[in-house]
Design a protein around this motif. Sequence first.
Motif, short mmCIF file in Angstrom:
data_model
loop_
_atom_site.label_atom_id
_atom_site.label_comp_id
_atom_site.label_asym_id
_atom_site.label_seq_id
_atom_site.Cartn_x
_atom_site.Cartn_y
_atom_site.Cartn_z
N LEU A 103 0.86 -1.17 0.00
CA LEU A 103 0.00 0.00 0.00
C LEU A 103 0.90 1.23 0.00
O LEU A 103 1.83 1.32 0.81
N ILE A 104 0.64 2.17 -0.92
CA ILE A 104 1.39 3.42 -0.96
C ILE A 104 0.43 4.56 -0.67
O ILE A 104 -0.62 4.67 -1.32
N LEU A 105 0.78 5.40 0.28
CA LEU A 105 0.00 6.59 0.62
C LEU A 105 0.82 7.82 0.30
O LEU A 105 2.02 7.86 0.58
N THR A 106 0.19 8.85 -0.28
CA THR A 106 0.87 10.12 -0.53
C THR A 106 -0.05 11.25 -0.10
O THR A 106 -1.28 11.16 -0.21
N GLY A 149 1.04 -3.98 -7.69
CA GLY A 149 1.06 -5.41 -7.95
C GLY A 149 2.44 -6.04 -7.89
O GLY A 149 2.56 -7.24 -7.67
N VAL A 150 3.48 -5.23 -8.10
CA VAL A 150 4.84 -5.75 -8.09
C VAL A 150 5.75 -4.81 -7.33
O VAL A 150 5.48 -3.61 -7.23
N ALA A 151 6.82 -5.36 -6.77
CA ALA A 151 7.83 -4.53 -6.13
C ALA A 151 8.49 -3.67 -7.20
O ALA A 151 8.71 -4.13 -8.32
N GLY A 152 8.79 -2.42 -6.86
CA GLY A 152 9.42 -1.54 -7.85
C GLY A 152 9.52 -0.12 -7.35
O GLY A 152 9.33 0.16 -6.16
N ASP A 153 9.80 0.79 -8.28
CA ASP A 153 9.95 2.21 -7.98
C ASP A 153 8.64 2.94 -8.25
O ASP A 153 8.06 2.79 -9.33
N TYR A 154 8.21 3.77 -7.28
CA TYR A 154 6.94 4.48 -7.40
C TYR A 154 7.05 5.90 -6.88
O TYR A 154 7.77 6.17 -5.91
N SER A 155 6.31 6.80 -7.52
CA SER A 155 6.15 8.17 -7.05
C SER A 155 4.79 8.65 -7.53
O SER A 155 4.12 7.98 -8.32
N HIS A 156 4.36 9.78 -7.03
CA HIS A 156 3.07 10.35 -7.45
C HIS A 156 3.27 11.81 -7.80
O HIS A 156 4.00 12.53 -7.12
#
Length: 190
Positions: A103-106, A149-156
């Motif tokens: 879960l990613i929260l921004t 869905g997959v491990a990786g690099d994320y930003s918003h």
Amino acid sequence: MVALGGANFNDTTPTYSDSGSHTWTTGATTSGSITASIGHNLNITGSGSHTFTLDGAGGFNYIVAAEFSGQDTAGLDDQDGAAYTADTTPTTPTVTTSVADELILTTLATDSTISGAITEDTAGGWTLLQELEDGAVATAGSFVYRIVGVAGDYSHTWTVDANHDDGVMRIATFKPSTPSRQRTLIGVGR
């Protein structure tokens, strides 16, 4: 897990509290007069209604509460980051998730007493939890999430009207209790 996204004006040390007297972990970032924060409690208990508060000496507080199921309750957030910009496309730092289904929260806090649009990037599965933008207060904000869905690099990235003269962002990721477990948004309140 209950996550709280907040923005406030003229306070560099916001804390969260609730009517159940739970302990909250808070990450906050301040630039100038604006603070963006994400608070969370991985093991909250209770039933019925709950009241959440963003405590701080500043004014113009904005808080959003969101409840999620399926988080790993044994640890803290996996990754987090913070950034400031005066640009009209504020972007969180990139975080690298450790496992699938995180879960990613921004959250974004901006300084503006002038109405102006805040647009969330909904590409790639980002979902708006809540936005406050009415021009009547000195703080505007946005709180979004994504389950990857997959491990990786994320930003918003958001797009904001030029009237928003500061942008402070937080990003935090949370591991699932077991990989591939169904993650659920249970509810949102403001």
